[in-house]
Design a protein around this motif. Structure first.
Motif, mmCIF file in Angstrom:
data_model
loop_
_atom_site.group_PDB
_atom_site.id
_atom_site.type_symbol
_atom_site.label_atom_id
_atom_site.label_comp_id
_atom_site.label_asym_id
_atom_site.label_seq_id
_atom_site.Cartn_x
_atom_site.Cartn_y
_atom_site.Cartn_z
ATOM 1 N N SER A 1 0.575 -0.784 -0.028
ATOM 2 C CA SER A 1 0.094 0.354 -0.311
ATOM 3 C C SER A 1 0.720 1.420 -0.307
ATOM 4 O O SER A 1 0.419 2.616 0.390
ATOM 5 C CB SER A 1 -1.107 0.373 0.985
ATOM 6 N N MET A 2 2.197 1.680 -0.074
ATOM 7 C CA MET A 2 2.988 1.906 0.161
ATOM 8 C C MET A 2 2.988 3.202 0.984
ATOM 9 O O MET A 2 3.218 3.706 1.677
ATOM 10 C CB MET A 2 2.698 3.592 -0.938
ATOM 11 N N PHE A 3 2.475 2.311 2.072
ATOM 12 C CA PHE A 3 2.630 3.001 3.564
ATOM 13 C C PHE A 3 3.760 2.797 4.230
ATOM 14 O O PHE A 3 4.719 3.734 4.877
ATOM 15 C CB PHE A 3 1.454 2.123 4.802
ATOM 16 N N SER B 1 6.326 2.900 3.043
ATOM 17 C CA SER B 1 7.086 3.248 1.999
ATOM 18 C C SER B 1 7.111 5.443 2.580
ATOM 19 O O SER B 1 8.139 6.159 2.557
ATOM 20 C CB SER B 1 6.716 3.250 0.861
ATOM 21 N N ARG B 2 5.771 5.444 2.641
ATOM 22 C CA ARG B 2 5.604 6.434 3.331
ATOM 23 C C ARG B 2 6.334 6.855 4.733
ATOM 24 O O ARG B 2 7.233 8.083 5.032
ATOM 25 C CB ARG B 2 4.408 6.975 3.158
ATOM 26 N N LEU B 3 6.293 5.899 5.247
ATOM 27 C CA LEU B 3 6.929 5.690 6.750
ATOM 28 C C LEU B 3 8.479 5.895 6.530
ATOM 29 O O LEU B 3 9.069 6.603 7.030
ATOM 30 C CB LEU B 3 6.739 4.715 7.691
ATOM 31 N N CYS B 4 9.164 5.770 5.796
ATOM 32 C CA CYS B 4 10.340 5.337 5.869
ATOM 33 C C CYS B 4 10.878 7.026 5.374
ATOM 34 O O CYS B 4 11.915 7.258 5.397
ATOM 35 C CB CYS B 4 10.576 4.129 4.094
ATOM 36 N N GLY B 5 9.739 7.912 5.272
ATOM 37 C CA GLY B 5 9.984 9.439 5.433
ATOM 38 C C GLY B 5 10.710 9.713 6.396
ATOM 39 O O GLY B 5 11.159 11.161 6.162
ATOM 40 N N ALA B 6 9.749 9.315 7.653
ATOM 41 C CA ALA B 6 10.074 9.707 8.756
ATOM 42 C C ALA B 6 11.580 9.604 9.037
ATOM 43 O O ALA B 6 12.248 8.503 8.834
ATOM 44 C CB ALA B 6 9.040 9.372 9.804
ATOM 45 N N PRO B 7 11.898 10.262 9.727
ATOM 46 C CA PRO B 7 13.325 10.575 10.387
ATOM 47 C C PRO B 7 13.964 8.917 11.104
ATOM 48 O O PRO B 7 13.535 9.430 13.141
ATOM 49 C CB PRO B 7 13.468 12.132 11.109
ATOM 50 N N MET B 8 13.251 7.919 11.228
ATOM 51 C CA MET B 8 13.635 6.965 11.838
ATOM 52 C C MET B 8 14.180 5.802 11.222
ATOM 53 O O MET B 8 14.372 6.257 10.301
ATOM 54 C CB MET B 8 11.509 6.076 11.859
ATOM 55 N N LYS B 9 15.173 5.683 12.501
ATOM 56 C CA LYS B 9 16.406 4.623 11.886
ATOM 57 C C LYS B 9 15.987 3.179 11.536
ATOM 58 O O LYS B 9 15.064 2.952 12.015
ATOM 59 C CB LYS B 9 17.723 4.593 12.612
ATOM 60 N N ASN C 1 7.750 16.470 4.110
ATOM 61 C CA ASN C 1 7.217 15.852 3.936
ATOM 62 C C ASN C 1 6.783 15.244 3.101
ATOM 63 O O ASN C 1 6.358 16.193 1.941
ATOM 64 C CB ASN C 1 5.947 15.552 5.447
ATOM 65 N N PHE C 2 5.582 13.823 2.871
ATOM 66 C CA PHE C 2 5.782 13.247 1.442
ATOM 67 C C PHE C 2 4.279 12.577 1.514
ATOM 68 O O PHE C 2 4.079 12.220 2.455
ATOM 69 C CB PHE C 2 6.999 12.332 1.495
ATOM 70 N N SER C 3 2.947 12.994 0.215
ATOM 71 C CA SER C 3 2.337 12.554 0.364
ATOM 72 C C SER C 3 2.639 11.521 -1.575
ATOM 73 O O SER C 3 2.806 12.244 -2.525
ATOM 74 C CB SER C 3 1.073 13.823 -0.428
ATOM 75 N N PRO C 4 2.315 10.566 -0.925
ATOM 76 C CA PRO C 4 2.622 9.530 -1.957
ATOM 77 C C PRO C 4 1.669 9.671 -2.801
ATOM 78 O O PRO C 4 0.371 9.907 -2.649
ATOM 79 C CB PRO C 4 2.757 8.102 -1.686
ATOM 80 N N GLN C 5 1.563 9.109 -4.189
ATOM 81 C CA GLN C 5 -0.117 8.849 -5.094
ATOM 82 C C GLN C 5 -0.946 8.055 -5.036
ATOM 83 O O GLN C 5 -2.500 8.668 -4.759
ATOM 84 C CB GLN C 5 0.620 8.898 -6.808
ATOM 85 N N GLU C 6 -0.090 6.938 -3.855
ATOM 86 C CA GLU C 6 -1.587 5.982 -4.001
ATOM 87 C C GLU C 6 -1.875 6.319 -2.049
ATOM 88 O O GLU C 6 -1.279 7.100 -1.267
ATOM 89 C CB GLU C 6 -0.453 4.319 -3.609
ATOM 90 N N THR C 7 -2.722 5.659 -1.924
ATOM 91 C CA THR C 7 -3.644 6.756 -0.764
ATOM 92 C C THR C 7 -2.691 5.762 -0.064
ATOM 93 O O THR C 7 -3.478 4.792 0.270
ATOM 94 C CB THR C 7 -5.456 6.287 -0.703
ATOM 95 N N ALA C 8 -1.675 6.441 0.754
ATOM 96 C CA ALA C 8 -0.768 5.404 1.789
ATOM 97 C C ALA C 8 -1.102 6.232 3.552
ATOM 98 O O ALA C 8 -1.127 6.660 3.863
ATOM 99 C CB ALA C 8 0.295 5.922 1.271
ATOM 100 N N PHE C 9 -2.311 4.612 3.831
ATOM 101 C CA PHE C 9 -2.109 5.478 5.567
ATOM 102 C C PHE C 9 -2.076 3.695 6.439
ATOM 103 O O PHE C 9 -2.692 2.963 5.250
ATOM 104 C CB PHE C 9 -3.509 6.258 5.473
ATOM 105 N N ALA C 10 -2.599 4.287 7.077
ATOM 106 C CA ALA C 10 -2.607 3.198 8.334
ATOM 107 C C ALA C 10 -4.476 2.472 7.811
ATOM 108 O O ALA C 10 -5.507 3.591 8.385
ATOM 109 C CB ALA C 10 -2.222 3.187 9.422
#
Lengths: 253, 247
Positions: free
Chosen positions: A82-84, A86-94, B80-89
């Protein structure tokens, strides 16, 4: 704070899925009851003791961890697809913080799973008039912590390497392998031969064995320490592989 | 003296095996600017955005934030980044998703509560804040996705095709929201919709085969291409060469 936020999310995702209760708690409990009934029908002359409560309960606990692995794999593979993630990897986390965020809540769920299984075993022991050592149960639960972590790592590897359709299938194959080579439902030591030789090279047989040895409160047992060493080796190896696969596949998305 | 660029890319290149997704890109985006990236599918927009927001390691080149070459870890705190896919929990509610994102960026509890309240109000998410994210319609999901990127109060916000798949009304509403963010936050967005780029962006870069072929306002791009409208300009700057190759 970062790990806590991520851990809470992962715990909520798993605990809000009704299937996780059925598989992680319900299924092991059903198997515990069934195998207790089966044990009663085995004649004493057969001299088969693997379904005796003190040996069955640690095996059932390990069987339960395989479902923890399955749900870990499902959660992670869905996050990747879901690319979620991938999005989280944008966070400043190791990377280790991500691993910890996935591992901690699932470890707590695995500990609760053991607690429920052991509580059910105590109830069965009370009904059946059998004895179960509370110290042995506590020791066996403590011994299982590295085993739980190892299964969580297997789940991370599967979830990081495969998609949400293939990861559960591969996890199911691994569950079958654990059931057979872990000696959960049969005495593989009695089988001997290459089957037993293969089982000794894998961690699953030892995962069950160290639980049984700890349940017997035999702290000096060579099998306990030797098996523990094998589990430790697999634990480190799966952690490193999990980190590497996660890092590689998240980068490639 | 420090320049006033929010983000700069110098000679940015990304190779995947033998193919080059992005080739020697040089960009300088000013603070508070709304910058658009246009290009046909496979032009390299998403790869470039992922490199700029430090999610993908470039093969070559460097990126500066406010003139400084800072570590990925430090840079990630500011963007911060909002991807083209709806990426959330999926299983979390709208509010829980926002709290999660704030927490993962290390925001203190007080600031987290304040920012979550603010973005819920700004994106009109109040009525759906306790609904599970997976149950929302496409328009709400897009709003949530952008709200999740803004809850950390970033200096630079990347929006990868933010209105993809939305109906006209939802798209217009989102445009208004994006325009409200303008000047306070530097925004870099990719889109396939030419009217969207024309309406929202201060400047637009056209990408083709991993290369930026032109940068400027929509009028400047029309002049450069020698066309009378923006669509023709875009086709001249990005599309024709590739289409001919495809035929």
């Amino acid at each position: 704070m970062k790990i806590k936020a991520f851990s809470f999310r992962n715990a909520k995702e798993i605990l809000r899925d009704p299937l996780s209760y059925i598989f992680c708690v319900g299924f092991p409990l059903v198997m515990l009851v069934i195998m207790t009934v089966v044990n009663k029908s085995i004649p004493k002359e057969a001299a088969m003791d693997i379904f005796n409560l003190s040996k069955l309960v640690p095996a059932i606990a390990v069987f339960g961890f395989t479902f923890i692995m399955l749900f870990m794999a499902i959660l992670l593979s869905k996050d990747r697809e879901s690319m979620f993630l991938s999005r989280l990897c944008g966070a400043p986390m190791k990377p280790w913080e991500f691993m910890a965020g996935y591992t901690l809540p699932v470890l707590i769920i695995a500990l609760l799973q053991v607690a429920v299984t052991y509580a059910a075993a105590l109830l069965i022991a009370f009904i059946e008039g059998e004895k179960l050592s509370l110290l042995g149960m506590a020791m066996s639960a403590a011994t299982f912590i590295p085993v739980m972590l190892m299964f969580i790592n297997f789940g991370i590897i599967l979830g990081a390497a495969f998609g949400s359709k293939s990861a559960p299938g591969i996890a199911s194959v691994l569950i079958t392998v654990v059931s057979l080579l872990g000696g959960i439902w049969m005495d593989i030591e009695a089988l001997g031969g290459s089957f037993f030789a293969a089982a000794k090279k894998l961690p699953f047989y030892w995962a069950v064995e160290i639980g049984r040895e700890a349940m017997a409160t035999d702290v000096g047992s060579q099998r306990l320490w030797g098996g523990g060493l094998i589990i430790a080796i697999y634990l480190i190896a799966t952690f490193l592989i999990g980190m590497a696969v996660l890092k590689k596949n998240v980068q490639e998305m | 003296m420090k320049n006033s660029y929010a983000i700069e890319a110098k000679n940015l290149t990304k190779r995947f095996g033998d193919s080059i997704a992005v080739r020697s890109v040089n960009l300088a985006i000013g603070e508070g600017e709304l910058f658009g990236l246009l290009g046909i599918n496979g032009a390299g927009k998403t790869t470039l955005i992922k490199m700029l927001c430090r999610m993908l390691k470039p093969t070559e080149g460097e990126m500066l934030i406010k003139g400084q070459n800072i570590s990925n870890f430090e840079a990630k705190k500011r963007i911060n980044f909002s991807p083209q896919e709806t990426a959330f929990a999926q299983g979390l509610t709208v509010r829980e998703n926002l709290v999660l994102m704030a927490g993962m960026y290390g925001l203190e509890k007080k600031l987290c509560i304040k920012n979550v309240k603010e973005v819920i109000s700004r994106f009109d998410l109040g009525e759906v804040q306790n609904k599970r994210a997976k149950t929302l319609s496409g328009g709400w999901q897009r709003r949530l996705s952008i709200a999740m990127a803004l809850v950390t109060d970033p200096d630079i916000l990347f929006l990868d095709e933010p209105t993809l798949g939305l109906d006209v009304i939802a798209r217009r509403e989102l445009w208004e929201t994006i325009l409200q963010l303008k000047s306070k936050t530097t925004i870099i967005l990719t889109t396939h919709y030419l009217e969207e780029a024309e309406h929202l962006c201060d400047r637009i870069a056209v990408m083709s085969k991993g290369v930026i072929t032109a940068v400027g306002t929509s009028k400047e791009l029309e002049e450069k291409a020698g066309t009378e409208n923006f669509e023709e300009a875009f086709i001249a700057l990005a599309g024709t060469e590739l289409r001919r190759e495809a035929i």
